[in-house]
Design an enzyme around this catalytic site. Structure first.
Site, mmCIF file in Angstrom:
data_model
loop_
_atom_site.group_PDB
_atom_site.id
_atom_site.type_symbol
_atom_site.label_atom_id
_atom_site.label_comp_id
_atom_site.label_asym_id
_atom_site.label_seq_id
_atom_site.Cartn_x
_atom_site.Cartn_y
_atom_site.Cartn_z
ATOM 1 N N GLU A 81 0.794 -1.225 0.000
ATOM 2 C CA GLU A 81 0.000 0.000 0.000
ATOM 3 C C GLU A 81 0.829 1.278 0.000
ATOM 4 O O GLU A 81 0.413 2.276 -0.573
ATOM 5 C CB GLU A 81 -0.953 0.000 1.213
ATOM 6 C CG GLU A 81 -2.050 -1.040 1.163
ATOM 7 C CD GLU A 81 -2.965 -0.849 -0.041
ATOM 8 O OE1 GLU A 81 -3.350 0.294 -0.335
ATOM 9 O OE2 GLU A 81 -3.282 -1.859 -0.703
ATOM 10 N N SER A 365 -54.137 10.429 0.018
ATOM 11 C CA SER A 365 -54.783 11.601 0.627
ATOM 12 C C SER A 365 -54.304 11.941 2.030
ATOM 13 O O SER A 365 -54.610 13.034 2.530
ATOM 14 C CB SER A 365 -56.304 11.397 0.656
ATOM 15 O OG SER A 365 -56.829 11.400 -0.655
#
Length: 841
Positions: A81, A365
């Site tokens: 890394e 609604s």
């Protein structure tokens, strides 16, 4: 040379830009404090608190000191890394310049050091932007100035994600090898380091061949850098890896309640938002950061709702089966969540998909009180008694047919309708008309303030089409683009129980870190959305929905006042009821997960579930408030339901019976003008028609019709059509068709006034006496000498009876003149200078 100059120029731009970057970040606070037990508390009573449970995350994140981590792991990660980790200052200049050139060449960045990766892992920021990358670089430089290399490496190895829910090398070693990170071999270390580049692709269990190939690359790099000898390298290549796949938590079989799931999700989200943590890091904090979480749970209520949802007999069934359901109960006075049901049946997994908090469904609604009526009432655009005409808002021709929009459910247009009746019966046309007064943007903004996060201003749909809820159908009818959650929908209704104030529903009051410092809190951030007066009136309006409207029949209302609103999606796949009492708001959704039509039910299944849940809740309460709070600035006033004004004498003569009701108004907005919609006419009680001059006097009564003008390109039913009135100007004779109103003669070609669909309309003209008189005069004319036939004017039938003065007041724009021409049986106002009839809208 050119490449070098280009790289130098680009680098110069980068470093100039970096001066304006905010690099503040407390990395130690983000990375530290893991491997500790998190405790969740609840209050069994108002004044006592007890521990509910301790969290043991399935990832079992365990912090291990840097000194205890095997050198093999450190070497493996550094080799693959960031092999210059101990040489650079947080960024690697060589790799950075390469990354810069890659960026401008359209390639991926690359070039991240271990220090940069640590910051990225902790913040979760991964956007491919210049600003994000430069912020990461600046933070890395700053971290390196204040933190040793060994400490940075320790934090990195304890936070790096290694697939399968493993965060940190200790967790991964226990899972994959059944041992501590202090005891792994070179090959095992290389196996872990191989995962980092792409955890899902290099997962040692699911993608073992991929991992093996990458592991060999790691080992080769370690040998190349001198981290291992050639012999160690050869031995490592030959070593066979045995994966343990150990269970990581002794509590893996403990199933938490839906409430606890929602609580965990809330804390993770809030830590991410408030502290800039990645979701993975926030999750680790919750599960193993030693937090103290003080929840709003009502344990008895949660146990009750769990048992209720586990029993299929508690849910209505039709021939399609039993739909799924979800519910949430929120404290009506504080906004605190008390109990959650995320699905029907007994809960079988932790952090499962919760239909109450995560599902987004079309609310129908039940959105209207939030999107339409509350903001309109607050701005005094409407009152309880404001009247709208329940007729289509638009009529579109499609070939030889017409489309009426919007449609109501049931498919009925009622004509003149008050706001009270519109809410009570969920009238779509009125909701659209009120929304037009508010404006869609104002409505949308109000909904967002009320916590309806699922509404979108602009979003791309699955087909790439742009979706937006800043429109009439989503806001007036609840046909939203992506839907809303039960939690958000129920939460919005708390503004009515809290006197107009609102705070998003919360599952905890406070979260403390392992040292006792406050991290997060809720319960003191209420914002006023509407006045106490508006909240009072909205509550009364919604109470009528339960007493007389679409939610009537709730047995809970026999013991405590209940208000609420039903909702049904256009597809029929969603049934809702958001109901509330003085103490609680309970939102219930019923439907199938695949969205298919729920089918027919005698009563809304969400109402049935609400009633069952809340009856059990109230049966266990030692005491509770029975009536809603009211505002002293709200007054009662009688009004005419057809005009919304004070009742005039004519209002008492409406053939449908009593048209006077009592409504509730903010002081100063109550009706002050008298009704001018009702208009007295002479009526033949025997023939049941508007009287002509030939009707016997003993037949005549006074009745009131409605002055309302309508004009449509097609015919359709309107319930009150047969009770309407229009002034006939000079020269227009009444229509004699018994199925049409007397003023049908005003219709132009292709024009219609609406029909009640009744034989012998109430507002028809008395053709019986007209035809009878005509027949007599015809007979008489045939028996008289021919010399008298020229006296045509004197013998012509007069079809307009004399006009009498009305006690009703004419509507604005309605004018009648003094004339020898007469209106059929109709009382009229004082004459004016010109002749007009009630204008079309």
């Amino acid at each position: 040379m050119i490449a070098f100059l280009s790289a130098s120029a680009v680098a110069s731009v980068f470093f100039v830009y970096m001066k304006n970057i905010d690099a503040d970040l407390d990395v130690r606070a983000l990375a530290g404090g893991l491997g500790l037990t998190t405790k969740i508390y609840y209050k069994p009573t108002k004044d006592t608190e007890e521990e509910l449970l301790r969290l043991h995350g399935s990832e079992n994140r365990i912090w291990i000191d840097g000194e205890s981590i095997s050198p093999n792991i450190k070497k493996a990660f550094i080799a693959i890394e960031d092999h210059r980790f101990y040489e650079h200052c947080g960024i690697d200049p060589k790799r950075l310049f390469g990354a810069i050139l890659n960026f401008f060449g359209g390639k991926s960045y690359g070039g991240s050091t271990i220090t940069q990766q640590l910051i990225k892992n902790l913040t979760g920021e991964s956007q491919v932007t210049v600003k994000r990358k430069l912020t990461e670089i600046m933070r890395a430089l700053r971290l390196e100035k204040t933190t040793s290399k060994d400490d940075i490496l320790e934090m990195y190895l304890n936070n790096v994600y290694l697939s399968s829910g493993c965060f940190g090398v200790e967790t991964a070693c226990e899972k994959y090898f059944g041992k501590s990170a202090s005891d792994v071999s070179v090959t095992e270390a290389a196996t872990l380091a191989a995962i980092v580049q792409n955890p899902s692709y290099y997962d040692p269990v699911k993608k073992s061949e991929n991992n093996k190939a990458r592991r060999q690359t790691v080992l080769a790099r370690m040998e190349e850098l001198g981290f291992i000898s050639e012999q160690e390298y050869e031995n490592a290549l030959c070593e066979q890896i045995t994966l343990a796949e150990s269970e990581s938590s002794a509590h893996a079989d403990e199933i938490y309640s839906w409430f606890v799931d929602a609580l965990i999700e809330d804390v993770i989200n809030d830590l991410t938002e408030c502290y800039g943590l990645s979701r993975e890091m926030a999750s680790a904090k919750v599960y193993s950061g030693g937090l103290s979480i003080h929840s709003t749970l009502d344990k008895d209520m949660q146990d009750m709702i769990d048992e209720f949802y586990a029993n299929a007999k508690n849910f209505p069934r039709n021939e399609q089966g039993i739909p799924d359901s979800a519910a949430i109960i929120i404290d009506g006075k504080t906004g605190a969540v008390r109990a959650v049901a995320g699905g029907r049946g007994r809960k079988s997994a932790n952090r499962a998909f919760c239909l109450a908090t995560k599902a987004r469904r079309s609310p129908g609604s039940c959105l209207k009180p939030i999107s339409v009526y509350a903001p309109a009432l607050e701005k005094d655009l409407i009152t309880w008694a404001t009247v709208f005409d329940d007729v289509p808002v638009s009529i579109t021709k499609n070939g030889s047919s017409y489309t009426l929009w919007p449609k109501n459910n049931p498919r009925v247009y009622s004509g003149l309708t008050t706001v009270n009746k519109a809410i009570m019966n969920s009238v779509n046309t009125v909701a659209v008309r009120v929304l037009e007064k508010i404006g869609v943007q104002n409505s949308f903004n109000f909904c967002k303030k009320a916590g309806l996060s699922g509404l979108v201003e602009s979003a791309a749909g699955e087909d790439g089409q742009i979706l937006s809820d800043v429109a009439v159908a989503p806001l007036a009818l609840g046909a939203t683009s992506l839907g809303v959650s039960v939690r958000d929908m129920a939460g919005a209704y708390t503004m009515f129980t809290r006197g107009g104030e609102f705070e998003k529903p919360y599952t905890y009051t406070a979260v403390y870190d392992s040292a006792g410092a406050l991290l997060l809190s809720h319960g003191e951030n209420a914002e006023r959305l509407i006045s106490e007066e508006s909240a009072d009136i909205m509550t009364r309006l919604l109470k009528n929905v339960v007493l007389k409207g679409t939610a009537k029949g709730l047995s809970l209302a026999n013991n405590v006042e209940v208000a609420g609103k039903t909702g049904t999606s256009n597809s029929g796949g969603d049934r809702w009821f958001i109901g509330f009492t003085p103490d609680y708001v309970c939102g219930v959704w019923s439907g199938y997960r695949d969205g298919r039509d729920v089918g027919e039910y005698k009563n809304n299944p969400a109402c049935t579930v609400f009633d069952g849940i809340m009856k059990k809740v109230y049966s266990s309460l030692p005491s509770y408030t029975k009536k809603f709070a009211t505002s002293e600035n709200v007054i009662a006033s009688a009004y005419c339901v057809d005009s919304g004004h004070l009742a005039a004498k004519a209002c008492h003569s409406d053939p449908r019976g009593n048209r006077i009701e009592t409504g509730y108004f903010k002081k100063g907005t109550q009706p002050r003008e008298q009704c001018s919609t009702h208009f007295l006419v002479e009526y033949d009680k025997i023939t049941h028609a508007v009287a002509c001059e030939k009707c016997p006097k003993e037949n005549i009564i006074k009745t009131a019709l409605l002055k309302v003008a309508r004009s449509f390109p097609c015919e359709f039913k309107i319930t009150d059509s047969q009770y309407t009135y229009r002034y006939l100007p000079i020269g227009i004779e009444p229509a004699l068709d018994e199925n049409l109103p007397f003023f049908a003669s005003l219709q132009k070609k292709g024009e219609y006034f609406g029909t009640s669909g009744k034989d012998k309309a109430y507002n028809r003209y008395c053709r019986e006496h007209i035809l009878e008189e005509t027949a007599e005069e015809t007979t008489q004319a045939t028996t008289e000498p021919q010399t008298h036939s020229s006296a045509k004017t004197e013998s012509t039938v007069t079809t307009r009876p004399s006009v009498q003065t009305s006690e009703a007041t004419a509507s604005p724009g309605t004018t009648a003149t003094a004339s020898t021409a007469e209106t059929p049986g109709i009382t009229k106002t004082e004459p004016s200078e010109e002749t007009t009839y009630f204008p079309d809208e």
